[in-house]
Design a protein around this motif. Sequence first.
Motif, mmCIF file in Angstrom:
data_model
loop_
_atom_site.group_PDB
_atom_site.id
_atom_site.type_symbol
_atom_site.label_atom_id
_atom_site.label_comp_id
_atom_site.label_asym_id
_atom_site.label_seq_id
_atom_site.Cartn_x
_atom_site.Cartn_y
_atom_site.Cartn_z
ATOM 1 N N LEU A 31 49.056 87.565 -0.967
ATOM 2 C CA LEU A 31 49.044 88.264 0.311
ATOM 3 C C LEU A 31 50.264 87.909 1.153
ATOM 4 C CD1 LEU A 31 47.480 89.978 2.454
ATOM 5 C CD2 LEU A 31 46.446 87.819 3.207
ATOM 6 N N CYS A 32 50.659 86.640 1.165
ATOM 7 C CA CYS A 32 51.709 86.172 2.080
ATOM 8 C C CYS A 32 53.118 86.304 1.495
ATOM 9 C CB CYS A 32 51.455 84.711 2.452
ATOM 10 S SG CYS A 32 49.907 84.421 3.336
ATOM 11 N N ASP A 33 53.238 86.325 0.194
ATOM 12 C CA ASP A 33 54.558 86.293 -0.430
ATOM 13 C C ASP A 33 55.389 87.542 -0.134
ATOM 14 O OD1 ASP A 33 56.359 84.804 -2.203
ATOM 15 O OD2 ASP A 33 56.105 86.527 -3.541
ATOM 16 N N GLN A 34 54.753 88.627 0.203
ATOM 17 C CA GLN A 34 55.477 89.880 0.414
ATOM 18 C C GLN A 34 56.210 89.930 1.753
ATOM 19 O OE1 GLN A 34 52.641 93.204 0.894
ATOM 20 N NE2 GLN A 34 51.014 91.670 1.107
ATOM 21 N N TYR A 35 56.008 88.933 2.616
ATOM 22 C CA TYR A 35 56.647 88.957 3.934
ATOM 23 C C TYR A 35 57.834 88.020 4.039
ATOM 24 C CZ TYR A 35 52.296 91.313 5.001
ATOM 25 O OH TYR A 35 51.244 92.189 4.987
ATOM 26 N N GLY A 36 58.159 87.287 3.001
ATOM 27 C CA GLY A 36 59.316 86.408 3.021
ATOM 28 C C GLY A 36 59.186 85.291 2.018
ATOM 29 N N ASP A 37 60.211 84.440 1.968
ATOM 30 C CA ASP A 37 60.237 83.315 1.037
ATOM 31 C C ASP A 37 59.161 82.315 1.432
ATOM 32 O OD1 ASP A 37 60.875 81.527 -0.877
ATOM 33 O OD2 ASP A 37 62.789 80.900 -0.010
ATOM 34 N N LEU A 38 58.164 82.162 0.585
ATOM 35 C CA LEU A 38 57.011 81.322 0.880
ATOM 36 C C LEU A 38 57.240 79.922 0.312
ATOM 37 C CD1 LEU A 38 54.167 81.520 2.184
ATOM 38 C CD2 LEU A 38 53.279 81.997 -0.111
ATOM 39 N N ALA A 39 57.159 78.903 1.178
ATOM 40 C CA ALA A 39 57.353 77.519 0.733
ATOM 41 C C ALA A 39 56.098 76.941 0.103
ATOM 42 C CB ALA A 39 57.786 76.643 1.908
ATOM 43 N N ALA A 51 49.879 78.591 5.420
ATOM 44 C CA ALA A 51 51.010 79.154 4.672
ATOM 45 C C ALA A 51 52.294 78.783 5.393
ATOM 46 C CB ALA A 51 50.884 80.674 4.551
ATOM 47 N N THR A 52 53.217 78.178 4.675
ATOM 48 C CA THR A 52 54.486 77.744 5.249
ATOM 49 C C THR A 52 55.624 78.561 4.654
ATOM 50 O OG1 THR A 52 53.614 75.506 5.474
ATOM 51 C CG2 THR A 52 55.987 75.771 5.690
ATOM 52 N N TYR A 53 56.456 79.128 5.538
ATOM 53 C CA TYR A 53 57.580 79.948 5.097
ATOM 54 C C TYR A 53 58.874 79.146 5.195
ATOM 55 C CZ TYR A 53 54.663 84.112 4.935
ATOM 56 O OH TYR A 53 53.709 85.031 4.603
ATOM 57 N N ALA A 54 59.886 79.638 4.499
ATOM 58 C CA ALA A 54 61.179 78.956 4.475
ATOM 59 C C ALA A 54 61.933 79.133 5.787
ATOM 60 C CB ALA A 54 62.023 79.458 3.304
ATOM 61 N N THR A 55 61.680 80.225 6.510
ATOM 62 C CA THR A 55 62.395 80.486 7.763
ATOM 63 C C THR A 55 61.413 80.896 8.852
ATOM 64 O OG1 THR A 55 62.742 82.828 7.240
ATOM 65 C CG2 THR A 55 64.434 81.257 6.488
ATOM 66 N N ASN A 56 61.831 80.695 10.081
ATOM 67 C CA ASN A 56 61.011 81.118 11.218
ATOM 68 C C ASN A 56 60.874 82.639 11.275
ATOM 69 O OD1 ASN A 56 60.462 78.548 12.263
ATOM 70 N ND2 ASN A 56 62.379 78.484 13.405
ATOM 71 N N LYS A 57 61.931 83.328 10.870
ATOM 72 C CA LYS A 57 61.900 84.795 10.901
ATOM 73 C C LYS A 57 60.828 85.330 9.975
ATOM 74 C CE LYS A 57 64.930 88.824 10.446
ATOM 75 N NZ LYS A 57 66.299 89.297 10.149
#
Length: 414
Positions: A31-39, A51-57
């Motif tokens: 679900l979350c991977d489609q919105y950006g680089d997922l850490a 869920a932690t992303y690589a960038t704030n954006k």
Amino acid sequence: VGGATTPHSASRRLILRSLPPDWDIKDVEELCDQYGDLAGVAPAGTGRFSATYATNKAAERAREALNGLEVPTSTGGRVAIQCERLAAEAGELHTYLDELLPAAGVDVEGLRVHSDSTREVFLRNLPLEETSEEELQEWLNGFGEVDQATFLKNPATGALTGCAYARFAEHKDAAGMIQSYPANGDEGDVQGCWSASERFQLGKEGPLGVDAMEVIATRMGRLQAETECPSLTFSGSGLAESGSLGPLGRRSGPLRFTWFREDIAEEAALRSRLAVWIETAARGEAPPELPKPKATQATPPPKNEAEAPSAAPREKSSAAWQQPVSRQEEQQSPQPLLHQSPSAWQARSASAPLHYERPPVPTKLPPQPMEEEMSLFEEVALNVEEQMKKKQDPRLSGKKAKKDKKEKKAEKAK
């Protein structure tokens, strides 16, 4: 506005709530991977994931898309996801293995056995005023070649704590530093001891002779339940990286416990329990399980009125106390005065002489008000006492004898 976290003051970590209860980490990752680089993705409780992303954006883009998004459930219904970004200061907290030992009063020396294979030193009370990491690194190199130096920092502020791990290239250099700055040195001086983290990482081949690290790593589910901290992880060099732990499980270095701030209420209790696990794991054992609180069982209501316990003597109906008592019934089943109704007391005093006996402790009382019962009993007892006194008074008996003698003399005279 309204307590919301702005993108500039928020972290790269999201908390997703109200997810279908049967969802696992893979479902959340898809679900979350489609919105950006997922850490990484990690469980954060029942129906909750982080869920932690690589960038704030990317984190902000995911929050806008996921908050309020309806997803299907296995039962055919739909639920709306609640998604928010954590504040920048609400990130992860951690504590290193060696930091826990002195604070909890564990026998530190028992875990500091070493061999020629040990090369890592744990340091405390390093000088921090007007001293940078580079200067501390140069100071360590004065004792020998340092392969790796880890200066511990406050997870909230990023400031140095005065503790560090120093892994030397040779055992003799590490031993020389411990000899110069022993663990039992003066208070406030730099103190050094053999690293407990390294003892755990060396496993059965190390000085401990047991795989202490494996004891904890294979029981993290139980440890999370005992501490009520679903995000608690055990990470560091030697532990297999797990995607389910997200960024918490993808770091190397000395062994440490890491958790998210919002998942724990009492940090002192958490650290105390972790210290117990370290102490027992060093012996190759897991600590005894915590006792479960005893559930209080409520007393079931009585099925009928006959089974109900008598809460007070007054529960007996007033009609039972008003039944007439005959002389014959009294002789067949004599009872103490206080166990009979007022009408029985009156009938008994009229039909037969009263014989005073000290009554036992009452078990049942008539349903009249307490003041009336006591006054009636006192009146009866007082009458009994007066009659007994008159019967036993020698003056009364002497007067009666004189009167009888005069009456006899009068009869003779006639």
